[in-house]
Design a protein around this motif. Structure first.
Motif, PDB file in Angstrom:
ATOM      1  N   GLN A  98     -14.695  11.408  -5.526  1.00 26.10           N
ATOM      2  CA  GLN A  98     -14.227  12.785  -5.460  1.00 26.10           C
ATOM      3  C   GLN A  98     -14.513  13.519  -6.772  1.00 26.10           C
ATOM      4  OE1 GLN A  98     -12.997  14.008  -2.508  1.00 26.10           O
ATOM      5  NE2 GLN A  98     -13.688  11.989  -1.889  1.00 26.10           N
ATOM      6  N   PRO A  99     -14.796  14.829  -6.709  1.00 22.83           N
ATOM      7  CA  PRO A  99     -15.009  15.603  -7.932  1.00 22.83           C
ATOM      8  C   PRO A  99     -13.724  15.703  -8.753  1.00 22.83           C
ATOM      9  CG  PRO A  99     -14.923  17.051  -6.017  1.00 22.83           C
ATOM     10  CD  PRO A  99     -14.949  15.639  -5.488  1.00 22.83           C
ATOM     11  N   VAL A 100     -13.888  15.835 -10.059  1.00 24.12           N
ATOM     12  CA  VAL A 100     -12.756  15.873 -10.982  1.00 24.12           C
ATOM     13  C   VAL A 100     -12.606  17.274 -11.552  1.00 24.12           C
ATOM     14  CG1 VAL A 100     -11.831  14.966 -13.151  1.00 24.12           C
ATOM     15  CG2 VAL A 100     -13.029  13.438 -11.578  1.00 24.12           C
ATOM     16  N   ILE A 101     -11.392  17.809 -11.489  1.00 21.39           N
ATOM     17  CA  ILE A 101     -11.054  19.077 -12.135  1.00 21.39           C
ATOM     18  C   ILE A 101     -10.594  18.771 -13.561  1.00 21.39           C
ATOM     19  CG2 ILE A 101      -9.511  21.072 -12.115  1.00 21.39           C
ATOM     20  CD1 ILE A 101      -9.377  20.851  -9.108  1.00 21.39           C
ATOM     21  N   ILE A 102     -11.178  19.445 -14.529  1.00 22.13           N
ATOM     22  CA  ILE A 102     -10.866  19.188 -15.935  1.00 22.13           C
ATOM     23  C   ILE A 102      -9.984  20.315 -16.472  1.00 22.13           C
ATOM     24  CG2 ILE A 102     -11.844  18.869 -18.236  1.00 22.13           C
ATOM     25  CD1 ILE A 102     -14.378  17.860 -16.906  1.00 22.13           C
ATOM     26  N   CYS A 103      -8.923  19.937 -17.158  1.00 24.92           N
ATOM     27  CA  CYS A 103      -8.067  20.939 -17.805  1.00 24.92           C
ATOM     28  C   CYS A 103      -7.430  20.306 -19.032  1.00 24.92           C
ATOM     29  CB  CYS A 103      -6.995  21.478 -16.850  1.00 24.92           C
ATOM     30  SG  CYS A 103      -5.857  20.231 -16.246  1.00 24.92           S
ATOM     31  N   GLY A 104      -6.915  21.153 -19.908  1.00 23.71           N
ATOM     32  CA  GLY A 104      -6.295  20.679 -21.135  1.00 23.71           C
ATOM     33  C   GLY A 104      -4.952  20.014 -20.879  1.00 23.71           C
ATOM     34  N   LYS A 105      -4.646  19.028 -21.705  1.00 21.79           N
ATOM     35  CA  LYS A 105      -3.387  18.295 -21.556  1.00 21.79           C
ATOM     36  C   LYS A 105      -2.187  19.223 -21.724  1.00 21.79           C
ATOM     37  CE  LYS A 105      -0.790  14.448 -23.607  1.00 21.79           C
ATOM     38  NZ  LYS A 105      -0.811  13.391 -24.648  1.00 21.79           N
ATOM     39  N   GLU A 106      -2.308  20.181 -22.641  1.00 21.46           N
ATOM     40  CA  GLU A 106      -1.177  21.069 -22.914  1.00 21.46           C
ATOM     41  C   GLU A 106      -0.844  21.970 -21.734  1.00 21.46           C
ATOM     42  OE1 GLU A 106      -5.015  22.866 -24.073  1.00 21.46           O
ATOM     43  OE2 GLU A 106      -3.976  20.980 -24.527  1.00 21.46           O
ATOM     44  N   SER A 107      -1.833  22.257 -20.871  1.00 20.90           N
ATOM     45  CA  SER A 107      -1.574  23.138 -19.732  1.00 20.90           C
ATOM     46  C   SER A 107      -0.760  22.444 -18.643  1.00 20.90           C
ATOM     47  CB  SER A 107      -2.894  23.643 -19.157  1.00 20.90           C
ATOM     48  OG  SER A 107      -3.680  22.555 -18.696  1.00 20.90           O
ATOM     49  N   LEU A 108      -0.693  21.107 -18.691  1.00 20.55           N
ATOM     50  CA  LEU A 108       0.055  20.347 -17.691  1.00 20.55           C
ATOM     51  C   LEU A 108       1.236  19.609 -18.313  1.00 20.55           C
ATOM     52  CD1 LEU A 108      -2.918  18.713 -15.705  1.00 20.55           C
ATOM     53  CD2 LEU A 108      -1.686  20.809 -15.146  1.00 20.55           C
ATOM     54  N   GLU A 119       4.277  20.132 -18.532  1.00 21.97           N
ATOM     55  CA  GLU A 119       5.533  20.103 -17.783  1.00 21.97           C
ATOM     56  C   GLU A 119       5.593  18.935 -16.803  1.00 21.97           C
ATOM     57  OE1 GLU A 119       6.211  23.768 -15.854  1.00 21.97           O
ATOM     58  OE2 GLU A 119       6.091  24.999 -17.659  1.00 21.97           O
ATOM     59  N   MET A 120       4.466  18.516 -16.288  1.00 24.17           N
ATOM     60  CA  MET A 120       4.468  17.480 -15.256  1.00 24.17           C
ATOM     61  C   MET A 120       3.978  16.127 -15.756  1.00 24.17           C
ATOM     62  SD  MET A 120       1.166  18.574 -12.897  1.00 24.17           S
ATOM     63  CE  MET A 120       1.996  20.062 -12.373  1.00 24.17           C
ATOM     64  N   LEU A 121       3.433  16.062 -16.945  1.00 21.88           N
ATOM     65  CA  LEU A 121       2.911  14.799 -17.441  1.00 21.88           C
ATOM     66  C   LEU A 121       4.016  13.949 -18.053  1.00 21.88           C
ATOM     67  CD1 LEU A 121      -0.408  15.943 -19.172  1.00 21.88           C
ATOM     68  CD2 LEU A 121      -0.104  14.958 -16.904  1.00 21.88           C
ATOM     69  N   PRO A 122       3.930  12.638 -17.943  1.00 22.96           N
ATOM     70  CA  PRO A 122       4.899  11.757 -18.611  1.00 22.96           C
ATOM     71  C   PRO A 122       4.724  11.838 -20.126  1.00 22.96           C
ATOM     72  CG  PRO A 122       3.133  10.475 -17.609  1.00 22.96           C
ATOM     73  CD  PRO A 122       2.954  11.883 -17.139  1.00 22.96           C
ATOM     74  N   GLU A 123       5.739  11.406 -20.839  1.00 25.19           N
ATOM     75  CA  GLU A 123       5.714  11.526 -22.289  1.00 25.19           C
ATOM     76  C   GLU A 123       4.632  10.651 -22.913  1.00 25.19           C
ATOM     77  OE1 GLU A 123       9.568  10.731 -23.813  1.00 25.19           O
ATOM     78  OE2 GLU A 123      10.520  12.460 -22.841  1.00 25.19           O
ATOM     79  N   THR A 124       4.393   9.489 -22.337  1.00 22.15           N
ATOM     80  CA  THR A 124       3.374   8.593 -22.874  1.00 22.15           C
ATOM     81  C   THR A 124       2.329   8.295 -21.812  1.00 22.15           C
ATOM     82  OG1 THR A 124       4.689   6.632 -22.262  1.00 22.15           O
ATOM     83  CG2 THR A 124       4.982   7.523 -24.477  1.00 22.15           C
ATOM     84  N   LEU A 125       1.084   8.230 -22.251  1.00 23.30           N
ATOM     85  CA  LEU A 125      -0.032   7.909 -21.363  1.00 23.30           C
ATOM     86  C   LEU A 125      -0.783   6.706 -21.927  1.00 23.30           C
ATOM     87  CD1 LEU A 125      -1.454  11.478 -20.554  1.00 23.30           C
ATOM     88  CD2 LEU A 125      -0.145   9.975 -19.030  1.00 23.30           C
TER      89      LEU A 125
END
Length: 233
Positions: free
Chosen positions: A182-192, A194-200
């Motif tokens: 599947q194609p991947v949508i790229i965006c900055g970490k800071e724009s998400l 609110e929904m990202l976990p604290e650690t990756l």
């Protein structure tokens, strides 16, 4: 009555089905393994034996053709969420290719019965004609992909959080997920944030190799619960 050779019938339909699957994968931006494409094309080739059956009513012949096309796509692409889209795209390119075959049939060089084509042309003419049609449809798809649309807005929902972002149709971004195709949508970490976990990385997140003009690296990818792309049109 025209003499039909089963080996030519099978090889012709194997070749045509494989070409149509490759074109479908290109148009839907789906990775397609050679083995799956060949298996799907081979299964469809057995459907060409319908040309040996007594003349069937048009609707019944059409139903058999559509059922065979679905089987081809199911074997080639698997039971993914894009299967219906790939199926309809396969039908579309099949109809376009059938238009060229119909033109040849008027000259008496192509036999048609029960939704199945049988060639009476040289292998050289067949290869040149079908590859030309493939390149033409690929060119149309490439031009269509490069036509800019108006502004996009991308809504991403993951869990209880939804983020609305500005979007750009970047025709230079060909990054796909090697596991799903599947194609991947790229965006900055800071724009998400609110929904990202604290650690990756976290559960559901994994690294994906990528190549940019600056070199090679890794991007963290995940599958949201929903993505909706809006345009002004």
């Amino acid at each position: 009555m025209r003499t039909i050779y089963l080996d030519i019938l099978f090889i012709f339909n194997l070749y045509m089905n494989y070409l149509l699957l490759r074109l479908t994968a290109r148009l839907t931006h789906t990775q397609l393994k050679f083995s799956r494409a060949l298996s799907g094309a081979g299964a469809g080739s057995f459907g060409s034996l319908l040309i040996l059956a007594p003349a069937m009513p048009f609707l019944f012949s059409l139903a058999c053709k559509m059922g065979t096309a679905f089987l081809i796509c199911l074997i080639a692409f698997g039971r993914k969420h894009q299967l219906l889209w790939q199926y309809f795209c396969f039908l579309g390119v099949s109809c376009l290719m059938a238009g060229g075959l119909f033109a040849l049939s008027l000259s008496g060089r192509i036999c048609y019965a029960n939704g199945v084509w049988y060639p009476d042309i040289s292998l050289k003419v067949l290869i040149i004609g079908t590859i030309s049609a493939y390149l033409l449809l690929s060119l149309i798809q490439r031009i269509r992909d490069r036509i800019p649309d108006d502004n996009y807005f991308v809504s991403v929902r993951y869990g209880a959080h939804t983020v609305r972002l500005d979007g750009l149709a970047d025709t230079g971004n060909t990054l796909t997920d090697f596991l799903t195709g599947q194609p991947v949508i790229i965006c900055g970490k800071e724009s998400l944030h609110e929904m990202l976990p604290e650690t990756l990385p976290a559960k559901g997140f994994r690294p994906l190799p990528c190549t940019t003009v600056a070199g090679e690296g890794l991007l963290m990818v995940f599958r949201p619960d929903e993505i909706v792309i809006h345009s002004e049109n």
